[in-house]
Design an enzyme around this catalytic site. Structure first.
Site, PDB file in Angstrom:
ATOM      1  N   HIS A  96       0.800  -1.117   0.267  1.00  0.00           N
ATOM      2  CA  HIS A  96      -0.119   0.032  -0.173  1.00  0.00           C
ATOM      3  C   HIS A  96       0.393   1.772   0.034  1.00  0.00           C
ATOM      4  O   HIS A  96       0.338   2.175   0.565  1.00  0.00           O
ATOM      5  CB  HIS A  96      -0.987  -0.016   0.889  1.00  0.00           C
ATOM      6  CG  HIS A  96      -2.157  -1.022   1.007  1.00  0.00           C
ATOM      7  ND1 HIS A  96      -2.062  -2.503   0.640  1.00  0.00           N
ATOM      8  CD2 HIS A  96      -3.739  -0.560   0.646  1.00  0.00           C
ATOM      9  CE1 HIS A  96      -3.397  -2.297   0.139  1.00  0.00           C
ATOM     10  NE2 HIS A  96      -4.357  -1.158  -0.095  1.00  0.00           N
ATOM     11  N   ASP A 159      -5.934   4.096  10.078  1.00  0.00           N
ATOM     12  CA  ASP A 159      -7.110   4.426   9.554  1.00  0.00           C
ATOM     13  C   ASP A 159      -7.813   3.268   9.035  1.00  0.00           C
ATOM     14  O   ASP A 159      -8.652   3.132   9.564  1.00  0.00           O
ATOM     15  CB  ASP A 159      -7.458   5.987   8.891  1.00  0.00           C
ATOM     16  CG  ASP A 159      -7.780   6.647   9.372  1.00  0.00           C
ATOM     17  OD1 ASP A 159      -6.882   7.049  11.211  1.00  0.00           O
ATOM     18  OD2 ASP A 159      -6.964   7.900   8.493  1.00  0.00           O
ATOM     19  N   GLU A 270      -9.269  13.417  14.750  1.00  0.00           N
ATOM     20  CA  GLU A 270      -8.791  13.601  13.578  1.00  0.00           C
ATOM     21  C   GLU A 270      -9.337  14.664  13.174  1.00  0.00           C
ATOM     22  O   GLU A 270     -10.257  15.497  13.739  1.00  0.00           O
ATOM     23  CB  GLU A 270      -9.828  12.699  12.342  1.00  0.00           C
ATOM     24  CG  GLU A 270      -7.878  11.148  13.364  1.00  0.00           C
ATOM     25  CD  GLU A 270      -8.233  10.332  11.931  1.00  0.00           C
ATOM     26  OE1 GLU A 270      -8.544  10.775  10.673  1.00  0.00           O
ATOM     27  OE2 GLU A 270      -7.328   8.880  12.398  1.00  0.00           O
TER      28      GLU A 270
HETATM   29  P1  FAD Z   1       4.168  -1.782   1.772  1.00  0.00           P
HETATM   30  O1  FAD Z   1       3.579  -0.899   0.474  1.00  0.00           O
HETATM   31  O2  FAD Z   1       4.320  -3.020   1.036  1.00  0.00           O
HETATM   32  O3  FAD Z   1       5.920  -1.558   2.354  1.00  0.00           O
HETATM   33  C1  FAD Z   1       6.184  -0.357   2.438  1.00  0.00           C
HETATM   34  C2  FAD Z   1       8.152   0.272   2.835  1.00  0.00           C
HETATM   35  O4  FAD Z   1       8.475  -1.722   4.119  1.00  0.00           O
HETATM   36  C3  FAD Z   1       8.597  -0.953   1.659  1.00  0.00           C
HETATM   37  O5  FAD Z   1       9.569   0.053   1.752  1.00  0.00           O
HETATM   38  C4  FAD Z   1       8.840  -2.478   2.090  1.00  0.00           C
HETATM   39  O6  FAD Z   1      10.475  -2.829   1.810  1.00  0.00           O
HETATM   40  C5  FAD Z   1       8.700  -1.792   3.345  1.00  0.00           C
HETATM   41  N1  FAD Z   1       8.496  -3.318   4.944  1.00  0.00           N
HETATM   42  C6  FAD Z   1       6.800  -3.898   3.662  1.00  0.00           C
HETATM   43  N2  FAD Z   1       7.022  -4.673   5.468  1.00  0.00           N
HETATM   44  C7  FAD Z   1       8.219  -4.511   6.358  1.00  0.00           C
HETATM   45  C8  FAD Z   1       8.765  -5.937   7.242  1.00  0.00           C
HETATM   46  N3  FAD Z   1       8.436  -7.129   7.041  1.00  0.00           N
HETATM   47  N4  FAD Z   1       9.943  -4.988   7.513  1.00  0.00           N
HETATM   48  C9  FAD Z   1      10.569  -4.418   7.174  1.00  0.00           C
HETATM   49  N5  FAD Z   1      10.259  -3.669   6.223  1.00  0.00           N
HETATM   50  C10 FAD Z   1       9.133  -3.411   5.620  1.00  0.00           C
HETATM   51  N6  FAD Z   1      -0.456   4.663   6.953  1.00  0.00           N
HETATM   52  C11 FAD Z   1      -0.533   5.615   8.658  1.00  0.00           C
HETATM   53  O7  FAD Z   1       0.539   5.814   9.271  1.00  0.00           O
HETATM   54  N7  FAD Z   1      -1.775   6.052   8.823  1.00  0.00           N
HETATM   55  C12 FAD Z   1      -2.664   5.840   8.222  1.00  0.00           C
HETATM   56  O8  FAD Z   1      -4.105   5.591   8.124  1.00  0.00           O
HETATM   57  C13 FAD Z   1      -2.546   5.508   7.198  1.00  0.00           C
HETATM   58  N8  FAD Z   1      -3.331   5.191   5.949  1.00  0.00           N
HETATM   59  C14 FAD Z   1      -3.618   4.607   5.030  1.00  0.00           C
HETATM   60  C15 FAD Z   1      -4.726   3.490   4.368  1.00  0.00           C
HETATM   61  C16 FAD Z   1      -4.807   4.076   2.829  1.00  0.00           C
HETATM   62  C17 FAD Z   1      -5.751   2.881   2.271  1.00  0.00           C
HETATM   63  C18 FAD Z   1      -3.159   3.302   2.198  1.00  0.00           C
HETATM   64  C19 FAD Z   1      -2.920   3.067   0.938  1.00  0.00           C
HETATM   65  C20 FAD Z   1      -1.981   3.898   3.066  1.00  0.00           C
HETATM   66  C21 FAD Z   1      -2.182   4.394   4.233  1.00  0.00           C
HETATM   67  N9  FAD Z   1      -1.441   4.539   5.412  1.00  0.00           N
HETATM   68  C22 FAD Z   1      -1.578   4.758   6.722  1.00  0.00           C
HETATM   69  C23 FAD Z   1       0.065   4.368   4.884  1.00  0.00           C
HETATM   70  C24 FAD Z   1       0.987   2.820   5.175  1.00  0.00           C
HETATM   71  O9  FAD Z   1       0.750   2.726   6.819  1.00  0.00           O
HETATM   72  C25 FAD Z   1       2.167   2.693   4.178  1.00  0.00           C
HETATM   73  O10 FAD Z   1       2.021   3.098   2.998  1.00  0.00           O
HETATM   74  C26 FAD Z   1       2.601   1.955   4.829  1.00  0.00           C
HETATM   75  O11 FAD Z   1       3.983   0.887   3.743  1.00  0.00           O
HETATM   76  C27 FAD Z   1       1.312   0.220   4.433  1.00  0.00           C
HETATM   77  O12 FAD Z   1       2.086  -1.445   4.744  1.00  0.00           O
HETATM   78  P2  FAD Z   1       2.245  -1.844   3.541  1.00  0.00           P
HETATM   79  O13 FAD Z   1       2.191  -3.519   4.422  1.00  0.00           O
HETATM   80  O14 FAD Z   1       1.628  -1.606   2.673  1.00  0.00           O
HETATM   81  O15 FAD Z   1       3.899  -1.478   3.172  1.00  0.00           O
END
Ligand code: FAD
Length: 526
Positions: A96, A159, A270
């Site tokens: 994400h 969120d 918020e």
């Molecule tokens: P990914 O996109 O898969 O990875 C993000 C980064 O972390 C990359 O660099 C990846 O290599 C690294 N990574 C992933 N997993 C690991 C691991 N296990 N160990 C080490 N590194 C790792 N953020 C907030 O803070 N608050 C919010 O309310 C919020 N709401 C959101 C709502 C939506 C609809 C979306 C799309 C995003 C939101 N986000 C929010 C942002 C979100 O926290 C970040 O994009 C986060 O990285 C998403 O987690 P993911 O598992 O999809 O990460």
């Protein structure tokens, strides 16, 4: 596995990795290759895709590990020889990210959702706090479901809950509870991390603490989080969820700051800018109350925007607390537009999972899987008025599609040892209050095609650049800077610590290339 067998497997793996290194642009893995415990898959759609739909970098191979050991084996093998300096590895949680941060161009993507997502819950007592041990690849929604079975839940959220534990802990993880409990990275007791060198380390604030704090907010640069121990609290049965509307920005922020000064009474704060009818409607999909707020956006020849505060109070359904009365007491101190305060009571689960409803509606209109040019910034309190004006000058409020979030956070809830970057405040670092502002927009290809998307991204860069000027002193959250120099500016006085941690835990710069901070050979050539 005995040592001789292990060595043979390492040799074969080295050969395979050499192939990936030499042949990376060829995308040579057409079908799964089984190497002992490691299953390399051909590039999948998801491994070069994220929520942003702006960057689509394909890896050469995808690993779907069944255990942290497999991740360790891979990284240890890559570190074993300088021939593989160019092979990079990105953990992909839920994908994400917005700008390809979990992608690895011509490298290896590790899909963390393949790890067994066993979640174990430990109820504390007099002897200590309650906590959950959870896989780095598990989603927060899974942790919520499991912990609620024990009447417990994490204290700090995002969120949206369909994000991975490792992914949000690599950034910060913020939401309306952050003013009270700190970001998610302030609510972790222990981590298991596989470093860039392939070492499997259990770390905490007292054990291998440098790695623990490096990994929290560390943008995946130092290791892959395979397990996290997350602090839990008693979960309320219900939540009183309140919305109040404003027509004046200063009054809106004053009331938000009033609410975050009452952590004993308030559990969540918020807010968002009501830019147009669309933003009023789309931000209210999950709020089950009929809003009679019908603002005049066009007034005396100019365009007006409005503001909405959202706060919540946990209802443990104890006879001793009358949540209704608490809301009345709090709202008497607020200065919202008269009679435009709305409150509803919902289950705790529905409250936390509220964005899922928006997702469902957007999916049904084919508006979820579209590009998302998002911009998130931490803004010091002293610069928030100027930042709001800068933003509104650059986004055309009348036709904005999406949500513009804005709410206060308290600096002392963040651990300065973590890798997360906050505004220095341009010498005003004593300012306790700062704001998070999220420009969460969608670019519907039907109305905003490629050149329009590029224009939105350009505007966001302009806003971000102006806002990082010391006059406002903002910092980006979930940033993707185009050059190492800009990353250095981003980290400011913490850059040297970040580089030193990289040299310690991922000296060949194998990990998280999609963040664009360190070129693969950076550490070895320095
Ligand atoms: P990914 O996109 O898969 O990875 C993000 C980064 O972390 C990359 O660099 C990846 O290599 C690294 N990574 C992933 N997993 C690991 C691991 N296990 N160990 C080490 N590194 C790792 N953020 C907030 O803070 N608050 C919010 O309310 C919020 N709401 C959101 C709502 C939506 C609809 C979306 C799309 C995003 C939101 N986000 C929010 C942002 C979100 O926290 C970040 O994009 C986060 O990285 C998403 O987690 P993911 O598992 O999809 O990460």
């Amino acid at each position: 596995m005995d040592f001789a067998l292990f060595c043979t497997r390492v040799d074969i793996l080295l050969l395979l990795l050499l192939l990936i290194a030499l042949c990376s642009p060829c995308k040579f893995i057409q079908s799964p290759i089984h190497f002992g415990p490691l299953n390399f898959h051909q590039t999948t759609n998801t491994s070069s895709l994220d929520f942003g739909r702006i960057v689509f970098d394909s890896p050469s191979a995808v690993l779907r590990p069944q255990s942290p050991k497999e991740i360790s084996l891979l990284l240890a093998s890559l570190s074993a020889s300088s021939s593989f300096n160019k092979v990079t590895v990105a953990a992909r949680g839920a994908g994400h990210s917005i700008h390809g941060q979990a992608q690895a161009l011509d490298g290896i993507v590790i899909e963390m959702d393949s790890l067994p997502s066993a979640i174990s819950i430990h109820r504390g007592g007099e002897s200590g706090s309650s906590y959950a041990d959870v896989s780095g690849g598990a989603l927060w929604i899974e942790l919520l479901r499991e912990s609620l079975k024990f009447g417990l839940a994490p204290r700090s959220w995002t969120d949206y809950l369909y994000l991975s534990v490792g992914g949000t802990l690599s950034n910060a993880g913020i939401s309306g509870q952050t003013f009270k409990h700190g970001p998610q990275i302030s609510n972790v007791l222990q981590l298991d991390v596989v470093t860039g060198k392939g070492e499997q380390v259990t770390c905490s604030p007292t054990e291998s603490s440098e790695l623990f704090f490096a990994a929290l907010g560390g943008l995946g640069q130092f290791g892959i989080i395979t397990r996290a121990r997350i602090l839990l609290q008693d979960a309320p049965q219900k939540v009183k969820w309140v919305r109040a509307f404003y027509d004046d920005f200063d009054t809106f922020t004053q009331d938000q700051e009033l609410l975050v000064s009452m952590p004993d009474a308030v559990d969540y704060v918020e807010g968002f800018i009501v830019l147009n009818e669309h933003s009023l409607h789309s931000s209210s999909l999950a709020f089950p109350s009929h809003l009679r707020f019908t603002p005049e956006f066009h007034s005396e020849g100019s365009y007006r925007v409005y503001y909405c505060i959202e706060f919540a109070i946990h209802d443990h359904q104890l006879e001793s607390t009358d949540v209704e009365r608490v809301v009345t007491q709090i709202s008497r101190k607020m200065s919202h537009v008269p009679s435009h305060l709305y409150s509803v009571e919902v289950s705790y689960f529905d409250f936390l999972d509220r964005v899922r409803m928006e997702e469902t509606v957007l999916r049904s209109r084919a508006l979820w899987e579209v590009p998302h040019p998002w911009l998130n910034m931490f803004v010091p309190k002293s610069g928030i008025g100027e930042f709001k004006d800068l933003l509104l000058d650059n986004i055309s409020p009348a036709d904005f599609e999406g949500l513009l979030l804005i709410y206060p956070l308290l600096r002392d809830k963040w651990d300065a040892n973590s890798s997360a970057v906050l505004p220095d405040g341009g010498g005003r670092s004593e300012e306790q209050v700062m704001y998070i502002v999220g420009v969460l927009r969608s670019a519907n290809p039907a109305t905003c095609a490629a050149h329009c998307l590029q224009d939105l991204l350009r505007r966001h860069r302009r806003v971000a650049q102006a806002a990082t000027d010391p006059r406002i002193g903002a910092k980006q959250y979930l940033a993707r800077h185009p050059s190492q120099g800009q990353w250095q500016d981003h980290f400011g006085r913490h850059w040297d610590r970040f580089v030193a941690r990289k040299a310690l835990f991922d000296p060949l710069s194998i990990l998280a290339p999609g963040q664009g901070i360190f070129p693969p050979t950076y550490a070895s050539s320095s």
